[in-house]
Design a protein around this motif. Structure first.
Motif, PDB file in Angstrom:
ATOM      1  N   GLU A   1       0.842  -1.194   0.000  1.00 35.89           N
ATOM      2  CA  GLU A   1       0.000   0.000   0.000  1.00 35.89           C
ATOM      3  C   GLU A   1       0.885   1.255   0.000  1.00 35.89           C
ATOM      4  N   PHE A   2       1.516   1.481  -1.136  1.00 31.05           N
ATOM      5  CA  PHE A   2       2.502   2.548  -1.249  1.00 31.05           C
ATOM      6  C   PHE A   2       1.877   3.939  -1.192  1.00 31.05           C
ATOM      7  N   VAL A   3       0.635   4.072  -1.650  1.00 24.88           N
ATOM      8  CA  VAL A   3      -0.050   5.360  -1.605  1.00 24.88           C
ATOM      9  C   VAL A   3      -0.232   5.808  -0.154  1.00 24.88           C
ATOM     10  N   ARG A   4      -0.480   4.851   0.736  1.00 24.43           N
ATOM     11  CA  ARG A   4      -0.629   5.194   2.153  1.00 24.43           C
ATOM     12  C   ARG A   4       0.688   5.683   2.750  1.00 24.43           C
ATOM     13  N   VAL A   5       1.800   5.101   2.302  1.00 19.15           N
ATOM     14  CA  VAL A   5       3.106   5.561   2.776  1.00 19.15           C
ATOM     15  C   VAL A   5       3.314   7.003   2.341  1.00 19.15           C
ATOM     16  N   ILE A   6       2.981   7.299   1.089  1.00 17.11           N
ATOM     17  CA  ILE A   6       3.105   8.671   0.593  1.00 17.11           C
ATOM     18  C   ILE A   6       2.199   9.599   1.393  1.00 17.11           C
ATOM     19  N   GLY A   7       1.035   9.109   1.785  1.00 17.37           N
ATOM     20  CA  GLY A   7       0.116   9.896   2.607  1.00 17.37           C
ATOM     21  C   GLY A   7       0.671  10.243   3.984  1.00 17.37           C
ATOM     22  N   LEU A   8       1.662   9.495   4.444  1.00 15.58           N
ATOM     23  CA  LEU A   8       2.281   9.754   5.747  1.00 15.58           C
ATOM     24  C   LEU A   8       3.456  10.732   5.661  1.00 15.58           C
ATOM     25  N   LYS A   9       3.710  11.261   4.448  1.00 15.90           N
ATOM     26  CA  LYS A   9       4.879  12.140   4.258  1.00 15.90           C
ATOM     27  C   LYS A   9       4.849  13.349   5.191  1.00 15.90           C
ATOM     28  N   ASP A  10       3.703  14.002   5.333  1.00 18.14           N
ATOM     29  CA  ASP A  10       3.619  15.172   6.216  1.00 18.14           C
ATOM     30  C   ASP A  10       3.915  14.795   7.667  1.00 18.14           C
ATOM     31  N   ALA A  11       3.409  13.646   8.095  1.00 15.96           N
ATOM     32  CA  ALA A  11       3.677  13.189   9.461  1.00 15.96           C
ATOM     33  C   ALA A  11       5.158  12.863   9.635  1.00 15.96           C
ATOM     34  N   MET A  12       5.783  12.350   8.576  1.00 16.20           N
ATOM     35  CA  MET A  12       7.206  12.047   8.649  1.00 16.20           C
ATOM     36  C   MET A  12       8.009  13.333   8.837  1.00 16.20           C
TER      37      MET A  12
END
Length: 167
Positions: free
Chosen positions: A135-146
């Motif tokens: 689920e790579f789109v979800r990882v990208i969705g966590l970019k701001d949190a990162m």
């Protein structure tokens, strides 16, 4: 006796010793660690299982027992022991979620992940779970949190984000 390699005799003496004192979980842990360090995993597991029965609320007993089972490649048992230990000590929740991830029990790993209080640790573990599931789109969705929790300093997490964009 353990240093001399007399493990069976040490176990017999330990029963006598534990009968004469009021043992604590720590006493069992020390004895089991000595056995484990002497490559006597089965005997150490036996001691810790007894301790777990006597002191079910002791989180460290469960975690040490889980680590011994992990050495025997029993990931599901380890995950269960870590989770039970996390009921008594919330510091083990992240480890419990990681063990469930390794055991491919992803929905339960996500459930345990939701209970983690350390936000940076929670994000890191979610990334590992999402990558495992593809689920790579979800990882990208966590970019701001990162960025928010400043975890992009870790080269592995930067690579995970770049890999997710690539995929």
């Amino acid at each position: 006796l353990i240093d001399l390699g007399l493990f069976q005799h040490a176990l017999e003496i330990s029963d006598q010793y534990f009968a004469t004192i009021t043992p604590t979980a720590k006493d069992y842990i020390i004895f089991a660690q000595a056995l484990a360090s002497s490559a006597q995993l089965d005997k150490a597991i036996m001691i810790l299982e007894k301790s777990k029965l006597l002191f079910p609320e002791d989180a460290k007993t469960g975690v040490l027992l889980g680590h011994l089972y992990l050495k025997k490649d029993m990931v599901h048992v380890t995950a269960d022991l870590f989770e039970r230990s996390s009921y008594y000590d919330h510091n083990f929740t992240a480890e419990a979620a990681e063990m469930h991830r390794r055991a491919s029990s992803i929905p339960h790993a996500l459930y345990l992940n939701s209970k983690i209080t350390d936000k940076a640790e929670k994000i890191k573990q979610k990334i590992a779970i999402f990558i495992q599931r593809g689920e790579f789109v979800r990882v990208i969705g966590l970019k701001d949190a990162m960025y928010r929790y400043n975890i992009l300093k870790d080269e592995n997490l930067r690579y995970a984000l770049a890999y997710s964009y690539f995929m």
